[in-house]
Design an enzyme around this catalytic site. Structure first.
Site, PDB file in Angstrom:
ATOM      1  N   LYS A 248       1.504 -15.464  16.412  1.00 49.52           N
ATOM      2  CA  LYS A 248       2.664 -16.345  16.286  1.00 49.52           C
ATOM      3  C   LYS A 248       3.824 -15.718  15.524  1.00 49.52           C
ATOM      4  O   LYS A 248       4.659 -15.032  16.101  1.00 49.52           O
ATOM      5  CB  LYS A 248       2.242 -17.678  15.667  1.00 49.52           C
TER       6      LYS A 248
ATOM      7  N   TYR B  14     -10.117 -24.090  16.084  1.00 51.60           N
ATOM      8  CA  TYR B  14      -9.880 -23.443  17.378  1.00 51.60           C
ATOM      9  C   TYR B  14      -9.551 -21.978  17.156  1.00 51.60           C
ATOM     10  O   TYR B  14      -8.712 -21.636  16.326  1.00 51.60           O
ATOM     11  CB  TYR B  14      -8.712 -24.134  18.086  1.00 51.60           C
TER      12      TYR B  14
ATOM     13  N   ASP C 106      -8.987 -16.910  10.284  1.00 52.13           N
ATOM     14  CA  ASP C 106      -8.118 -16.945  11.458  1.00 52.13           C
ATOM     15  C   ASP C 106      -6.762 -17.480  11.000  1.00 52.13           C
ATOM     16  O   ASP C 106      -6.565 -18.684  10.862  1.00 52.13           O
ATOM     17  CB  ASP C 106      -8.722 -17.842  12.533  1.00 52.13           C
TER      18      ASP C 106
END
Length: 469
Positions: A309, A186, A281
């Protein structure tokens, strides 16, 4: 210099018998059930139910991000009131040991005192400038120093924004259009990434969400994670047309799935030979599995990286960066346009700086490795002892497991798991004061605030729940 030990965490006082603040003392008086090994037959959720019912009249599905709705595990979400350290507290007064950590950012513990103090000081100076500030330079210097591939970086506001921007950059730099991603990875909800894997490894992607035109995903190719032959086949069928490859170096959005180093090295070799760029990623793995991210851990340096994050310390943030010659394509240095009102805002920069400072202290990653290793081994052993087929693993503060026979090396393997059993597991753990990701397809996270006592209680609860399934 302070160091970590089994009994304390730098900058985050551990709440045991004595609460950490007046607010926590007040809250502790309202706790309905302690985090103990005794099963709770019914979790009191009266206020959560009331608030969620109201939310459903105003928010689609009652939430602002789909997985929070608990649809894949059954029941309804609990509504948080506050968090501190390794714990979260709901509006009904229940306390939980938290292994979601705001989906990764809370690596030094929730509401860390040092991070909070830095934020409070910055609030008095301003929360948003819409102009350059030195804090951007300071955080950029830290991430560039730590992440092997970074020579320049651009801060944005989310992981999705970072990934959609890096895709545009790969296309701008190479002059090519096609993108290779992996099934089960994702990269945010931009149209080009919302693609189902086809039955053939070189199949063009089809939209995985209504509202995404087929044209938006026509240039998105998919391959199977941990399968180099599938990568070779895609490149052979699209020679000289692929702008870049993007992947999670450790998958966290199909559950926890680790790569082999040979797989990562093979992708880099294939991409370079064809003139395509490689992007890791690391929104999830960045600064979580190693000080220099997954690329340091595996010894593979990509051309580009996305982050998020942890670098915002719990505030909205994202970043993309890499080789200077590529990054100089980004406006205003170059012609590839990307902008953002709140990009590099002083609150996110402040929280990120303090979080990375804490992570740089002696013993930080050793602590994450120790508590996470004990946790996942305890869960797996509890499952095996109860006769369940389970498999899983961890790297530093990231872990996961599946109710399935055999190893899980990709999304296709993960899809064979017993998700119904996971739903029962999730509810059983919730009733015993353990808050886990409400999906069988999500990784779990620990923090510097998690203690040996937290792990002991979690493993004890796991043994009871596994026996009850």
């Amino acid at each position: 210099m302070q160091t970590f030990s089994q009994s304390f965490v730098i900058g985050t006082p551990v709440c045991t018998q004595t609460p950490c603040s007046r607010r926590v003392r007040h809250r502790a008086q309202r706790i309905n059930a302690t985090v103990a090994t005794e099963p709770r037959t019914q979790l009191k959720t009266t206020q959560s139910e009331k608030i969620f019912k109201e939310a459903q009249t105003m928010l689609p599905g009652g939430v602002n991000s789909p997985v929070r709705a608990f649809k894949s595990v059954g029941g309804q979400p609990i509504i948080f009131e506050s968090v501190k350290g390794s714990k979260c507290y709901d509006v009904d007064g229940n306390e939980y040991i938290d292994y979601v950590g705001s989906w990764g950012p809370a690596i030094v513990g929730h509401a860390n005192d040092e991070v909070n103090a830095a934020l409070k000081a910055q609030v008095d100076k301003g929360t948003s400038f819409g102009a350059p500030c030195e804090l951007e330079n300071k955080l950029a210097r830290v991430v560039i120093d730590r992440v092997p591939c970074l020579e320049m970086v651009r801060f944005v506001n989310s992981g999705t924004e970072a990934c959609l921007s890096v895709l545009r950059l790969m296309r701008a730099f190479t002059g090519r259009t096609k993108l290779l991603k992996f099934s089960g990875c994702y990269h945010g909800h931009a149209d080009s990434f919302l693609v189902q894997a086809g039955s053939g490894v070189a199949t063009l992607g089809l939209p995985d969400s209504p509202g995404v035109p087929a044209a938006s995903t026509a240039a998105t190719l998919t391959a199977q994670y941990n399968n180099l032959d599938s990568v070779r086949d895609v490149f052979a069928a699209n020679k000289g047309e692929i702008a870049g490859v993007i992947l999670e170096p450790v998958v966290g959005n199909s559950g926890y799935i680790a790569p082999t180093k040979e797989f990562l090295q093979g992708i880099q070799d294939i991409a370079r030979e064809d003139g395509a760029l490689l992007c890791f990623d690391e929104v999830m793995t960045g600064f979580r599995i190693a000080k220099g991210c997954a690329q340091e851990y595996f010894g593979i340096t990509p051309d580009l990286t996305t982050l998020g994050k942890v670098i915002g310390g719990g505030l909205p943030v994202g970043a993309y960066g890499g080789r200077a010659d590529i990054m100089k394509m980004v406006a205003p240095s170059g012609p590839m346009y990307q902008a953002g009102t709140l990009s590099g805002n002083p609150l996110a920069m402040t929280a990120g700086l303090k979080t990375l400072e804490i992570l740089d202290r002696p013993g930080a990653y050793e602590h994450l490795e120790k508590v996470t290793g004990r946790l996942i081994e305890g869960i797996l052993q509890a499952g095996r002892d109860a006769g369940h087929a389970v498999t899983g693993g961890h790297i530093s503060g990231m872990y996961g497991f599946f109710f399935v026979d055999g190893e899980v090396n990709n999304f296709e393997d993960a899809a064979k798991q017993d998700t119904a059993k996971f739903g029962r597991w999730h509810r059983g753990m919730l009733e015993r004061g353990i808050y886990l990701a409400p999906s069988a397809y999500e990784a779990g996270f620990t923090s510097l605030a998690h203690t040996e006592d937290d792990i002991d209680k979690t493993i004890a609860a796991a043994r009871e729940v596994m026996q009850s399934l």
